[in-house]
Design a protein around this motif. Structure first.
Motif, PDB file in Angstrom:
ATOM      1  N   GLU A 197      12.389 -14.381   2.961  1.00 23.05           N
ATOM      2  CA  GLU A 197      12.201 -12.953   3.209  1.00 23.05           C
ATOM      3  C   GLU A 197      10.847 -12.669   3.843  1.00 23.05           C
ATOM      4  OE1 GLU A 197      12.863  -9.022   3.541  1.00 23.05           O
ATOM      5  OE2 GLU A 197      14.345 -10.495   2.865  1.00 23.05           O
ATOM      6  N   HIS A 198       9.835 -13.417   3.438  1.00 22.42           N
ATOM      7  CA  HIS A 198       8.491 -13.215   3.978  1.00 22.42           C
ATOM      8  C   HIS A 198       8.472 -13.330   5.501  1.00 22.42           C
ATOM      9  CE1 HIS A 198       4.136 -13.633   4.510  1.00 22.42           C
ATOM     10  NE2 HIS A 198       4.392 -14.689   5.255  1.00 22.42           N
ATOM     11  N   TYR A 199       9.230 -14.272   6.048  1.00 26.09           N
ATOM     12  CA  TYR A 199       9.203 -14.503   7.494  1.00 26.09           C
ATOM     13  C   TYR A 199       9.860 -13.372   8.283  1.00 26.09           C
ATOM     14  CZ  TYR A 199       7.490 -19.185   6.602  1.00 26.09           C
ATOM     15  OH  TYR A 199       6.710 -20.254   6.205  1.00 26.09           O
ATOM     16  N   PHE A 200      10.672 -12.570   7.608  1.00 27.20           N
ATOM     17  CA  PHE A 200      11.359 -11.469   8.287  1.00 27.20           C
ATOM     18  C   PHE A 200      10.690 -10.122   8.041  1.00 27.20           C
ATOM     19  CE2 PHE A 200      14.352 -14.876   8.204  1.00 27.20           C
ATOM     20  CZ  PHE A 200      15.141 -14.715   9.325  1.00 27.20           C
ATOM     21  N   SER A 201       9.586 -10.126   7.305  1.00 32.61           N
ATOM     22  CA  SER A 201       8.908  -8.873   6.981  1.00 32.61           C
ATOM     23  C   SER A 201       8.197  -8.310   8.207  1.00 32.61           C
ATOM     24  CB  SER A 201       7.906  -9.085   5.846  1.00 32.61           C
ATOM     25  OG  SER A 201       6.909 -10.040   6.214  1.00 32.61           O
ATOM     26  N   ARG A 202       8.122  -6.984   8.265  1.00 36.49           N
ATOM     27  CA  ARG A 202       7.469  -6.321   9.385  1.00 36.49           C
ATOM     28  C   ARG A 202       5.989  -6.683   9.450  1.00 36.49           C
ATOM     29  NH1 ARG A 202       9.243  -2.078  12.372  1.00 36.49           N
ATOM     30  NH2 ARG A 202       7.073  -1.404  12.558  1.00 36.49           N
ATOM     31  N   LEU A 203       5.463  -6.645  10.654  1.00 33.92           N
ATOM     32  CA  LEU A 203       4.037  -6.837  10.867  1.00 33.92           C
ATOM     33  C   LEU A 203       3.349  -5.483  10.801  1.00 33.92           C
ATOM     34  CD1 LEU A 203       4.384  -9.168  13.987  1.00 33.92           C
ATOM     35  CD2 LEU A 203       4.089  -9.899  11.613  1.00 33.92           C
ATOM     36  N   PRO A 251      13.002 -27.894   5.810  1.00 28.62           N
ATOM     37  CA  PRO A 251      13.857 -27.044   4.965  1.00 28.62           C
ATOM     38  C   PRO A 251      13.614 -25.554   5.179  1.00 28.62           C
ATOM     39  CG  PRO A 251      13.024 -28.901   3.693  1.00 28.62           C
ATOM     40  CD  PRO A 251      12.286 -28.913   5.010  1.00 28.62           C
ATOM     41  N   THR A 252      12.355 -25.175   5.321  1.00 33.15           N
ATOM     42  CA  THR A 252      12.054 -23.771   5.568  1.00 33.15           C
ATOM     43  C   THR A 252      12.637 -23.315   6.902  1.00 33.15           C
ATOM     44  OG1 THR A 252       9.988 -23.963   4.311  1.00 33.15           O
ATOM     45  CG2 THR A 252      10.203 -22.062   5.764  1.00 33.15           C
ATOM     46  N   SER A 253      12.485 -24.130   7.937  1.00 35.11           N
ATOM     47  CA  SER A 253      13.024 -23.788   9.255  1.00 35.11           C
ATOM     48  C   SER A 253      14.531 -23.606   9.211  1.00 35.11           C
ATOM     49  CB  SER A 253      12.667 -24.880  10.265  1.00 35.11           C
ATOM     50  OG  SER A 253      11.283 -24.897  10.529  1.00 35.11           O
ATOM     51  N   LEU A 254      15.205 -24.455   8.474  1.00 36.90           N
ATOM     52  CA  LEU A 254      16.660 -24.357   8.382  1.00 36.90           C
ATOM     53  C   LEU A 254      17.089 -23.028   7.776  1.00 36.90           C
ATOM     54  CD1 LEU A 254      17.576 -27.975   7.195  1.00 36.90           C
ATOM     55  CD2 LEU A 254      17.945 -26.987   9.468  1.00 36.90           C
ATOM     56  N   LYS A 255      16.414 -22.619   6.724  1.00 31.86           N
ATOM     57  CA  LYS A 255      16.807 -21.366   6.071  1.00 31.86           C
ATOM     58  C   LYS A 255      16.453 -20.154   6.924  1.00 31.86           C
ATOM     59  CE  LYS A 255      17.328 -22.900   1.365  1.00 31.86           C
ATOM     60  NZ  LYS A 255      17.253 -22.499  -0.054  1.00 31.86           N
ATOM     61  N   ILE A 256      15.319 -20.211   7.623  1.00 30.10           N
ATOM     62  CA  ILE A 256      14.964 -19.140   8.550  1.00 30.10           C
ATOM     63  C   ILE A 256      16.012 -19.052   9.658  1.00 30.10           C
ATOM     64  CG2 ILE A 256      13.326 -18.450  10.349  1.00 30.10           C
ATOM     65  CD1 ILE A 256      11.113 -19.626   8.586  1.00 30.10           C
ATOM     66  N   THR A 257      16.391 -20.202  10.203  1.00 25.94           N
ATOM     67  CA  THR A 257      17.340 -20.252  11.318  1.00 25.94           C
ATOM     68  C   THR A 257      18.693 -19.688  10.933  1.00 25.94           C
ATOM     69  OG1 THR A 257      16.237 -22.153  12.331  1.00 25.94           O
ATOM     70  CG2 THR A 257      18.548 -21.809  12.902  1.00 25.94           C
ATOM     71  N   LEU A 295      13.796 -25.814  -2.933  1.00 29.79           N
ATOM     72  CA  LEU A 295      12.463 -25.284  -3.208  1.00 29.79           C
ATOM     73  C   LEU A 295      12.107 -24.103  -2.304  1.00 29.79           C
ATOM     74  CD1 LEU A 295      10.470 -28.628  -3.691  1.00 29.79           C
ATOM     75  CD2 LEU A 295      11.439 -27.135  -5.455  1.00 29.79           C
ATOM     76  N   VAL A 296      12.921 -23.881  -1.277  1.00 33.50           N
ATOM     77  CA  VAL A 296      12.691 -22.749  -0.365  1.00 33.50           C
ATOM     78  C   VAL A 296      13.463 -21.549  -0.906  1.00 33.50           C
ATOM     79  CG1 VAL A 296      12.811 -21.918   2.010  1.00 33.50           C
ATOM     80  CG2 VAL A 296      12.487 -24.360   1.560  1.00 33.50           C
ATOM     81  N   THR A 297      12.782 -20.687  -1.591  1.00 34.60           N
ATOM     82  CA  THR A 297      13.425 -19.563  -2.259  1.00 34.60           C
ATOM     83  C   THR A 297      13.760 -18.433  -1.288  1.00 34.60           C
ATOM     84  OG1 THR A 297      11.334 -18.457  -2.743  1.00 34.60           O
ATOM     85  CG2 THR A 297      12.112 -20.104  -4.348  1.00 34.60           C
ATOM     86  N   ASP A 298      14.603 -17.517  -1.771  1.00 36.24           N
ATOM     87  CA  ASP A 298      14.923 -16.346  -0.956  1.00 36.24           C
ATOM     88  C   ASP A 298      13.670 -15.524  -0.664  1.00 36.24           C
ATOM     89  OD1 ASP A 298      17.569 -17.089  -1.027  1.00 36.24           O
ATOM     90  OD2 ASP A 298      18.138 -15.677  -2.604  1.00 36.24           O
TER      91      ASP A 298
END
Length: 399
Positions: free
Chosen positions: A371-377, A298-304, A364-367
């Protein structure tokens, strides 16, 4: 006569065969047929080294890229990455993707013309090293897919750039479901530029070597492009996608995969399936798409979904690759969940094909999680793509 050399990392069992056909053309063969030519760390460095050399060699006009055995390239060496993660070694896993993404950016921005023979399995990084090149030749043996959501990953290697530019919302369909395409489908969508029966690839290669090899050293890149295009056109066919192909249901794909969330996409597909009375070809691809979405992380789907939608708004492939590196860095760190490690375990290592995703449901995979996966390093961890590739390979390795 053509001369041969091999990947310098292992002369006894070369991973890349290099054929110097004449001063103007090089043929590179990914040579790990027992592993479907998956791209290893050493192969990434070797490809960077070779393509850098050709970019700086005024005589080299064309690079032909192909694979040994039944695959062009089945992707990157994800098992290598998974083993490092399981042993707590994050740095080499990150390095693998950082150098790999740098290779993809170079292939997308280089000036040396490239023809890739996609004669077999072409997935993940196999798509990356070919689709970013100018000419992609599919055959009746081609099997294309970006299946990353099934292992807790997401379509990367610059795919948020080219998937987002496919007709309609077909890119969302491919990226979310990992659906497979054959050669005629790739051609129809523009992922392949030409279709040539596999039995004619040898003749095509000979024609490219002979005709381009007899051209003047003073021909412009425009002239070389025209010569290569004419040769490819001479050997190409225009097969239509099969009747059962999802390509013929672009209107349904656009209707369903244009929805704003993965939940709405899945609901739209299920509603579409419910309206079908008789089992048809339409029923087949719909059922497969729904099943794939239900089984993926589910997390991968929303990231994708966000990655592809964002790629459509970005102007350059470099921007897409930089953002994809941020995503994969967060995925590998496992700060929110360890779906990638779990997917690799279930699908590639233990092979029980029963991953336990956490969170286990889309709702259960919230916005905030996405958002965390797209945050800058941190600045020193960001992928800084070279402004120029006028660098030695040793410098590239330190990126």
């Amino acid at each position: 006569m053509a001369s041969f050399s091999s990947d310098h990392h292992d002369h006894g069992n070369p991973e890349i065969l290099v054929q110097e056909n004449n001063p103007f053309i090089r043929t590179l063969t990914l040579h790990k047929p027992q592993k479907l030519n998956v791209i290893s760390n050493s192969m990434i460095f070797r490809l960077i080294e070779l393509f850098l050399n050709y970019e700086h060699d005024a005589l080299v006009k064309l690079v032909i890229l192909k694979g040994s055995g039944k695959a062009f390239c089945a992707g990157g060496d994800v098992v290598y990455v998974a083993h490092h993660l399981y042993n707590g070694n994050l740095r080499p896993a990150l390095k693998f993707f950082k150098i790999g993404y740098t290779l993809m950016y170079f292939l997308a921005t280089k000036t040396t013309l490239q023809v890739s023979f996609l004669n077999g399995i072409t997935m993940g990084s196999g798509a990356g090293v070919s689709i970013h090149g100018r000419f992609r030749v599919a055959t009746e043996k081609t099997v294309f897919a970006m299946p990353e959501t099934a292992i807790g990953g997401f379509p990367d290697v610059g795919s948020s750039y080219y998937l987002s530019r496919l007709p309609g919302f077909f890119g969302e369909y491919l990226g979310l479901t990992g659906a497979r395409l054959d050669g005629p489908e790739m051609l129809a969508l523009g992922l392949a530029t030409h279709y040539v029966p596999s039995s004619n690839l040898g003749l095509l290669e000979e024609a490219l070597i002979r005709k381009l090899g007899s051209s003047s050293t003073n021909t412009s890149s425009t002239d070389d492009y025209a010569i290569i295009s004419a040769i490819l056109d001479e050997y190409s066919e225009q097969p239509a996608p099969k009747t059962k192909s999802a390509y013929h249901y672009m209107d349904v794909i656009d209707k369903c995969f244009s929805q704003s969330t993965v939940e709405d996409i899945l609901s739209s597909l299920e509603n579409e399936l419910a309206t079908i009375i008789n089992i048809t070809d339409h029923h087949e691809w719909l059922s497969s798409a729904i099943q794939s979405l239900r089984q993926a992380s589910p997390t991968s789907l929303k990231i994708t979904l966000r990655s592809i939608r964002g790629g459509r708004r970005l102007q350059g492939v470099g921007e897409c690759i930089v953002r994809e590196y941020r995503i994969i860095s967060h995925v590998l760190r496992g700060e929110i969940n360890k779906d990638f490690m779990e997917g690799c375990r279930a699908m590639l290592l233990d092979k029980d094909k029963n991953p336990k995703w956490k969170p286990s449901r889309l709702e259960l995979v919230t916005d905030q999680i996405v958002e965390h996966y797209f945050s800058r390093l941190d600045d020193d961890e960001e992928l800084n793509l070279p402004q120029t590739f006028n660098l030695p390979v040793t410098a590239i390795s330190k990126i």
